[in-house]
Design an enzyme around this catalytic site. Structure first.
Site, PDB file in Angstrom:
ATOM      1  N   HIS A 121       0.878  -1.179   0.000  1.00  0.00           N
ATOM      2  CA  HIS A 121       0.000   0.000   0.000  1.00  0.00           C
ATOM      3  C   HIS A 121       0.917   1.231   0.000  1.00  0.00           C
ATOM      4  O   HIS A 121       2.027   1.178   0.535  1.00  0.00           O
ATOM      5  CB  HIS A 121      -0.823  -0.059   1.293  1.00  0.00           C
ATOM      6  CG  HIS A 121      -1.874   0.986   1.434  1.00  0.00           C
ATOM      7  ND1 HIS A 121      -1.599   2.277   1.823  1.00  0.00           N
ATOM      8  CD2 HIS A 121      -3.218   0.927   1.260  1.00  0.00           C
ATOM      9  CE1 HIS A 121      -2.726   2.965   1.877  1.00  0.00           C
ATOM     10  NE2 HIS A 121      -3.734   2.166   1.541  1.00  0.00           N
ATOM     11  N   ASP A 198       3.350  -3.915   8.094  1.00  0.00           N
ATOM     12  CA  ASP A 198       2.085  -3.226   7.914  1.00  0.00           C
ATOM     13  C   ASP A 198       0.991  -4.269   8.143  1.00  0.00           C
ATOM     14  O   ASP A 198       0.743  -5.124   7.297  1.00  0.00           O
ATOM     15  CB  ASP A 198       2.032  -2.653   6.495  1.00  0.00           C
ATOM     16  CG  ASP A 198       0.672  -2.075   6.137  1.00  0.00           C
ATOM     17  OD1 ASP A 198      -0.282  -2.253   6.926  1.00  0.00           O
ATOM     18  OD2 ASP A 198       0.567  -1.464   5.069  1.00  0.00           O
ATOM     19  N   GLN A 201      -4.218  -5.129   7.342  1.00  0.00           N
ATOM     20  CA  GLN A 201      -5.188  -6.124   6.862  1.00  0.00           C
ATOM     21  C   GLN A 201      -5.049  -7.474   7.564  1.00  0.00           C
ATOM     22  O   GLN A 201      -5.724  -8.430   7.179  1.00  0.00           O
ATOM     23  CB  GLN A 201      -5.045  -6.314   5.336  1.00  0.00           C
ATOM     24  CG  GLN A 201      -5.281  -5.067   4.512  1.00  0.00           C
ATOM     25  CD  GLN A 201      -6.729  -4.563   4.556  1.00  0.00           C
ATOM     26  OE1 GLN A 201      -7.636  -5.221   5.082  1.00  0.00           O
ATOM     27  NE2 GLN A 201      -6.956  -3.384   4.008  1.00  0.00           N
ATOM     28  N   LYS A 224     -10.475  -0.503  10.836  1.00  0.00           N
ATOM     29  CA  LYS A 224     -10.679  -1.714  10.023  1.00  0.00           C
ATOM     30  C   LYS A 224     -11.005  -2.915  10.906  1.00  0.00           C
ATOM     31  O   LYS A 224     -11.145  -4.029  10.424  1.00  0.00           O
ATOM     32  CB  LYS A 224      -9.424  -2.012   9.196  1.00  0.00           C
ATOM     33  CG  LYS A 224      -9.113  -0.970   8.130  1.00  0.00           C
ATOM     34  CD  LYS A 224      -7.970  -1.416   7.281  1.00  0.00           C
ATOM     35  CE  LYS A 224      -7.256  -0.304   6.553  1.00  0.00           C
ATOM     36  NZ  LYS A 224      -7.997   0.274   5.440  1.00  0.00           N
ATOM     37  N   CYS A 364      -4.921   2.340  -3.469  1.00  0.00           N
ATOM     38  CA  CYS A 364      -3.670   2.906  -2.939  1.00  0.00           C
ATOM     39  C   CYS A 364      -2.499   1.950  -3.149  1.00  0.00           C
ATOM     40  O   CYS A 364      -1.629   1.831  -2.272  1.00  0.00           O
ATOM     41  CB  CYS A 364      -3.798   3.288  -1.467  1.00  0.00           C
ATOM     42  SG  CYS A 364      -5.092   4.478  -1.149  1.00  0.00           S
TER      43      CYS A 364
HETATM   44  N1  C6P Z   1      -6.302   0.432   2.999  1.00  0.00           N
HETATM   45  C1  C6P Z   1      -8.123  -0.088   1.513  1.00  0.00           C
HETATM   46  O1  C6P Z   1      -9.257   0.070   1.059  1.00  0.00           O
HETATM   47  P1  C6P Z   1      -5.067   3.936   7.150  1.00  0.00           P
HETATM   48  O2  C6P Z   1      -5.688   4.673   6.001  1.00  0.00           O
HETATM   49  O3  C6P Z   1      -3.888   4.662   7.730  1.00  0.00           O
HETATM   50  O4  C6P Z   1      -6.046   3.476   8.165  1.00  0.00           O
HETATM   51  O5  C6P Z   1      -4.498   2.562   6.517  1.00  0.00           O
HETATM   52  C2  C6P Z   1      -3.623   2.598   5.433  1.00  0.00           C
HETATM   53  C3  C6P Z   1      -3.336   1.222   4.941  1.00  0.00           C
HETATM   54  C4  C6P Z   1      -2.056   0.715   5.083  1.00  0.00           C
HETATM   55  N2  C6P Z   1      -1.758  -0.531   4.697  1.00  0.00           N
HETATM   56  C5  C6P Z   1      -2.667  -1.350   4.148  1.00  0.00           C
HETATM   57  C6  C6P Z   1      -2.272  -2.740   3.761  1.00  0.00           C
HETATM   58  C7  C6P Z   1      -3.970  -0.892   3.961  1.00  0.00           C
HETATM   59  O6  C6P Z   1      -4.873  -1.715   3.430  1.00  0.00           O
HETATM   60  C8  C6P Z   1      -4.309   0.426   4.359  1.00  0.00           C
HETATM   61  C9  C6P Z   1      -5.685   0.973   4.098  1.00  0.00           C
HETATM   62  C10 C6P Z   1      -7.662   0.795   2.629  1.00  0.00           C
HETATM   63  O7  C6P Z   1      -7.371  -0.969   1.088  1.00  0.00           O
HETATM   64  C11 C6P Z   1      -7.794   2.242   2.278  1.00  0.00           C
HETATM   65  S1  C6P Z   1      -6.767   2.724   0.908  1.00  0.00           S
END
Ligand code: C6P
Length: 406
Positions: A121, A198, A201, A224, A364
């Site tokens: 991401h 990271d 997920q 999430k 993203c």
């Molecule tokens: N992915 C998706 O629809 P934030 O926005 O900081 O809570 O998380 C960012 C982020 C970082 N790493 C991974 C693997 C992610 O999936 C995400 C967030 C969402 O896939 C929004 S783009």
């Protein structure tokens, strides 16, 4: 086994009609829905317990502080970590930025190497890109195989004594791939690199113990995993938190301040400058309690069952192209795909007319989409409140979309 009807009743939004149809929410990888227990916990805080933390001498402030610190202990227990290792952030993005900045101050210099992967991401690419640019370090990305896994032999060739950081997703938000963090960490540690995970997920969907995972740093978001927006967690080994300078400075992160210098508070307070997201942290603790009450192995098994059903259904449709591993055991609870020749936005828009929410776009992860040779994809993602009937309704709706747009 979960009583799904009972569980779904905890999520008020699931009763909503979308374009006149019952809402089928298949975008929990973007953000999950919230159970009444989380909503009420946050509302109760504002109604009955609200005060700033760590500053008041009065009872109300002590109570708010105790709730905030209890939330930290709850998150620590959920991860098999110690409370001092839990830093509350705004989310995964802030956690990864904090880690990249602090590692830049302490470990990475000119000519050093930082390794990410092609399936990251943007939140786990850009902080490292910026760090590499600032320090004159190199940034390399582990390629993916045709099957949607990391190419570990390429990774091994990239590792050298100048490698200071290896940063990777535990579960890809596009391919769904579960990466072998333990194996990668073992090799990275052999050359002295710090391993940053990271976990945006993974933590919401599977049991994650930081002790067993083998990484040094891990970041995820509350929103999430049934929790509020505006709250996230950065876990890091104590020795790193001790070594790192603060990312933000200001109130509440100091022991003593003079006009020309300051002594920082101990971690985690050192990394929590200013008024923290108090209600959100307490809401996150309610989310953790909810998930722990069901049990993460059960949450994981349910997600896998729905993913298997979706994969199976998508694979029988010749007009569908699927991305990532075909085996649901190798995946998180999501599937990305395209209907051949159709734009993902058109697919998602027609599904929306049937009350079905999926995500369409690059999620993203533009470098990954470029590697896959596509500008964008559709993604359906599942969580504990989704049902087999919803997955079947989604598959049947895809047939109608194909008939309408082919
Ligand atoms: N992915 C998706 O629809 P934030 O926005 O900081 O809570 O998380 C960012 C982020 C970082 N790493 C991974 C693997 C992610 O999936 C995400 C967030 C969402 O896939 C929004 S783009």
């Amino acid at each position: 086994m979960m009583d799904l009807a009972k569980l779904r009743a905890d999520f008020p939004i699931l009763g909503r009609l979308e374009n006149g149809k019952p809402l089928i929410y298949l975008d929990s990888a973007a953000t999950s829905q919230k159970p009444i227990q989380v909503i009420e916990t946050e509302a109760r805080f504002y109604r009955e317990q609200n005060a700033n933390v760590r500053r008041g001498v009065y009872l109300l402030s002590h109570e708010a502080t105790e709730l905030y610190e209890a939330a930290r202990r709850m998150v620590a227990e959920f991860l098999g970590a110690r409370a001092e290792e839990i830093v509350f952030t705004r989310g995964t993005t802030e956690g990864l930025n904090l880690a990249a900045w602090a590692l830049g101050e302490t470990r990475v210099s000119l000519g050093d190497r930082i390794i990410v992967t092609e399936m990251e991401h943007h939140a786990n690419i850009l902080p490292w890109q910026e760090l590499a640019r600032r320090k004159g370090a190199e940034l390399l990305a582990v390629p993916i195989t045709e099957g949607g896994h990391l190419d570990l032999s390429a990774f091994r060739k990239m590792l050298n004594r100048r490698t200071k950081v290896v940063a990777l997703a535990h579960v890809s938000n596009v391919l769904g791939t579960i990466n072998p963090v333990g194996e990668i960490a073992e090799e990275a540690h052999r050359v002295g690199a710090v391993v940053v995970v990271d976990a945006a997920q993974s933590v919401p969907h599977m049991p994650v113990s930081v002790k067993e995972l083998g990484a040094d740093v891990l970041a995820f978001s509350g929103h999430k995993m049934l929790g509020p927006t505006g709250i996230g967690v950065l876990w890091a080994k104590s020795e790193l938190l001790e070594e790192w300078p603060p990312f933000l400075t200001g109130g509440e992160m100091i022991r003593e301040v003079w006009l020309d210098r300051a002594v920082w508070a101990d971690p985690p307070a050192k990394f929590e400058a200013g008024t923290p997201p108090i209600a959100q942290a307490i809401g996150l603790a309610a989310a953790v309690e909810y998930l722990a009450g069901i049990g993460m192995p059960t949450v994981n098994a349910h997600g896998r069952e729905l993913t298997a059903l979706a994969l199976e259904g998508l694979q029988t449709r010749s007009f569908v192209e699927i991305y990532g591993p075909r085996d649901p055991k190798e995946r998180g609870a999501l599937v990305s795909f395209n209907l051949k020749g159709l734009h993902p936005h058109d697919v998602a828009t027609l599904l929306d007319q049937e009350g079905i929410c999926i995500r369409a776009g690059h999620h993203c992860a533009q470098p990954l989409h470029r590697r896959l040779g596509i500008p964008a994809s559709c993604r359906a993602s599942f969580y504990l409140y989704n049902t087999r009937e919803e997955v079947e309704a989604f598959l049947a709706a895809l047939d109608r979309v194909w008939e309408a747009l082919r």
